[in-house]
Design an enzyme around this catalytic site. Structure first.
Site, PDB file in Angstrom:
ATOM      1  N   LYS A 187      -7.874   4.227  11.000  1.00 27.81           N
ATOM      2  CA  LYS A 187      -7.270   5.358  10.695  1.00 27.81           C
ATOM      3  C   LYS A 187      -7.459   6.675   9.638  1.00 27.81           C
ATOM      4  O   LYS A 187      -6.778   6.814   9.284  1.00 27.81           O
ATOM      5  CB  LYS A 187      -6.476   4.127  10.709  1.00 27.81           C
ATOM      6  CG  LYS A 187      -5.623   4.206  11.894  1.00 27.81           C
ATOM      7  CD  LYS A 187      -4.234   3.533  12.493  1.00 27.81           C
ATOM      8  CE  LYS A 187      -3.798   3.425  13.313  1.00 27.81           C
ATOM      9  NZ  LYS A 187      -2.243   2.343  13.087  1.00 27.81           N
TER      10      LYS A 187
ATOM     11  N   ALA B 192       0.007  -0.074   7.273  1.00 23.86           N
ATOM     12  CA  ALA B 192       0.682  -0.491   8.649  1.00 23.86           C
ATOM     13  C   ALA B 192       2.233   0.136   7.595  1.00 23.86           C
ATOM     14  O   ALA B 192       3.479   1.074   7.578  1.00 23.86           O
ATOM     15  CB  ALA B 192       1.626  -1.339   9.310  1.00 23.86           C
TER      16      ALA B 192
ATOM     17  N   LYS C   8      -3.584  -1.553  24.896  1.00 19.01           N
ATOM     18  CA  LYS C   8      -3.160  -1.506  25.924  1.00 19.01           C
ATOM     19  C   LYS C   8      -2.610   0.058  26.310  1.00 19.01           C
ATOM     20  O   LYS C   8      -1.519   0.581  27.742  1.00 19.01           O
ATOM     21  CB  LYS C   8      -1.140  -1.494  25.948  1.00 19.01           C
ATOM     22  CG  LYS C   8      -2.080  -3.145  25.486  1.00 19.01           C
ATOM     23  CD  LYS C   8      -2.096  -3.775  27.355  1.00 19.01           C
ATOM     24  CE  LYS C   8      -2.535  -4.959  27.462  1.00 19.01           C
ATOM     25  NZ  LYS C   8      -3.095  -5.882  28.411  1.00 19.01           N
TER      26      LYS C   8
HETATM   27  P1  ATR Z   1      -2.976  -3.000   8.189  1.00 13.16           P
HETATM   28  O1  ATR Z   1      -3.627  -1.537   7.615  1.00 13.16           O
HETATM   29  O2  ATR Z   1      -2.688  -3.498   9.150  1.00 13.16           O
HETATM   30  O3  ATR Z   1      -1.616  -2.904   6.712  1.00 13.16           O
HETATM   31  P2  ATR Z   1      -4.298  -4.235   5.380  1.00 13.16           P
HETATM   32  O4  ATR Z   1      -4.065  -2.677   4.873  1.00 13.16           O
HETATM   33  O5  ATR Z   1      -5.512  -4.941   5.575  1.00 13.16           O
HETATM   34  O6  ATR Z   1      -3.886  -4.216   7.098  1.00 13.16           O
HETATM   35  O7  ATR Z   1      -2.529  -4.978   4.747  1.00 13.16           O
HETATM   36  C1  ATR Z   1      -2.316  -6.213   5.200  1.00 13.16           C
HETATM   37  C2  ATR Z   1      -1.065  -6.513   4.563  1.00 13.16           C
HETATM   38  O8  ATR Z   1      -0.860  -7.875   5.006  1.00 13.16           O
HETATM   39  C3  ATR Z   1      -0.874  -6.140   2.898  1.00 13.16           C
HETATM   40  O9  ATR Z   1      -0.090  -6.178   2.725  1.00 13.16           O
HETATM   41  C4  ATR Z   1      -1.821  -8.518   3.102  1.00 13.16           C
HETATM   42  O10 ATR Z   1      -1.698  -8.225   1.411  1.00 13.16           O
HETATM   43  P3  ATR Z   1      -1.935  -7.858   0.207  1.00 13.16           P
HETATM   44  O11 ATR Z   1      -2.312  -6.497  -0.183  1.00 13.16           O
HETATM   45  O12 ATR Z   1      -1.858  -8.910  -0.906  1.00 13.16           O
HETATM   46  O13 ATR Z   1      -3.728  -8.186   1.210  1.00 13.16           O
HETATM   47  C5  ATR Z   1      -0.472  -8.655   3.339  1.00 13.16           C
HETATM   48  N1  ATR Z   1      -1.057 -10.099   4.207  1.00 13.16           N
HETATM   49  C6  ATR Z   1      -2.073 -10.076   4.631  1.00 13.16           C
HETATM   50  N2  ATR Z   1      -2.350 -11.880   5.233  1.00 13.16           N
HETATM   51  C7  ATR Z   1      -1.444 -12.104   4.420  1.00 13.16           C
HETATM   52  C8  ATR Z   1      -0.721 -13.738   3.959  1.00 13.16           C
HETATM   53  N3  ATR Z   1      -1.093 -14.490   4.598  1.00 13.16           N
HETATM   54  N4  ATR Z   1       0.682 -13.476   3.558  1.00 13.16           N
HETATM   55  C9  ATR Z   1       0.890 -12.597   2.873  1.00 13.16           C
HETATM   56  N5  ATR Z   1       0.333 -11.807   2.776  1.00 13.16           N
HETATM   57  C10 ATR Z   1      -0.556 -11.420   3.581  1.00 13.16           C
END
Ligand code: ATR
Length: 273
Positions: A65, A130, A15
């Site tokens: 990023k 994030a 967007k």
């Molecule tokens: P982003 O850049 O969007 O933060 P990322 O660095 O891949 O993406 O991080 C994803 C986050 O979502 C992580 O904290 C992940 O937890 P893990 O460190 O244990 O992988 C969390 N996450 C993803 N799917 C999840 C789920 N089903 N339940 C809980 N936490 C989840």
């Protein structure tokens, strides 16, 4: 005309062109804003080509990023802290400046919803990119406590240790979380798979504010869940998207666009209102 774009993969549904075109119209700035979707291993080359061909600035989104962080000539303090770059500006001296406006966008959106951050107890779910981007701007608002919970607990512990110098931040395992919290921010990508972070329903109460950095045409899985358990104030990441864009636009153009009307038009565009 000055050229800007967003790099991502996939990026077709971004967007950002819609938002920045409205900002430009509103502030009477002459610019065009497009999309670029290089192959994952061709981002560095695509970035170089864009600036060689006269590009003035760009946004960078998933999955570039962290790579952008390594490709710019210099970093703003907030990008350095975030470990990621979502905004690049070519300065008048020909330097590529890497910035990160995501955390500032989150805080601006929370404030626009009337959420008080000072002296509040904040629970941040997730410890990925994030979450990292959000930590310094949140701690700058002087919460009484900021607790990070993550599925992989060691990552939450590492993040808390890394930001400890900026404020009262700790890591707690999901099953050990003790409320009450004033605000829960979901930075996990769980909603993308329709999943939920493993949060105890007892932590949700009527006066809690719930923020999901994800957004969609309907409630995210996390927001639906929180509403079911009694949360009355829920917010999704659409406002953060507009606010981080406004911050990027300000970095590039030196003029701050208003966000309220643009957010309304974006919601209309997405069919949310
Ligand atoms: P982003 O850049 O969007 O933060 P990322 O660095 O891949 O993406 O991080 C994803 C986050 O979502 C992580 O904290 C992940 O937890 P893990 O460190 O244990 O992988 C969390 N996450 C993803 N799917 C999840 C789920 N089903 N339940 C809980 N936490 C989840």
């Amino acid at each position: 005309m000055d050229r800007y774009l967003v790099f991502g993969h996939p990026v077709r549904h971004s967007k950002s062109p819609f938002i920045h075109t409205l900002f430009a119209r509103q502030t009477q700035q002459e610019l065009e804003y497009g999309l670029a979707e290089p192959a994952v291993d061709e981002f560095a080359q695509a970035l170089r080509t864009f600036f060689d061909q006269g590009g003035k600035g760009c946004n960078v989104t998933v999955p570039f990023k962290e790579q952008a962080f390594t490709l710019v000539d210099c970093l703003s303090p907030r990008a350095k802290r975030a470990g990621a770059v979502n905004t690049i500006k070519l300065t008048d001296d020909g330097v590529l400046l890497g910035d990160n406006t995501d955390g500032a966008g989150l805080v601006a959106d929370l404030k626009s919803h009337g959420v008080t951050l000072a002296d509040s107890r904040i629970l941040l779910l997730g410890a990925g990119g994030a979450a990292r981007g959000a930590l310094a701007p949140l701690l700058a608002e002087l919460p009484s406590e900021l607790v990070i919970a993550n599925r992989t607990h060691t990552k939450a512990q590492q993040l808390a240790a890394e930001f400890h110098d900026l404020g009262p931040v700790t890591a707690q395992a999901y099953e050990q979380l003790a409320g009450p919290f004033d605000l829960v921010i979901n930075s996990t990508s769980a909603s993308l798979q329709g999943e939920l972070p493993p949060l105890a329903p007892a932590l949700i109460h009527t006066d809690i504010a719930i923020y999901d950095m994800m957004y969609g045409a309907s409630d995210t899985a996390f927001i639906s869940w929180a509403k079911q358990h009694g949360a009355r104030q829920t917010m999704d990441g659409l406002g953060m998207l507009v606010e981080q864009a406004a911050e990027a636009f300000t970095v590039w153009r030196g003029i701050r666009p208003g966000t309220k009307q643009v957010l309304r038009e974006l919601k209309r565009n997405l069919g949310v209102i």
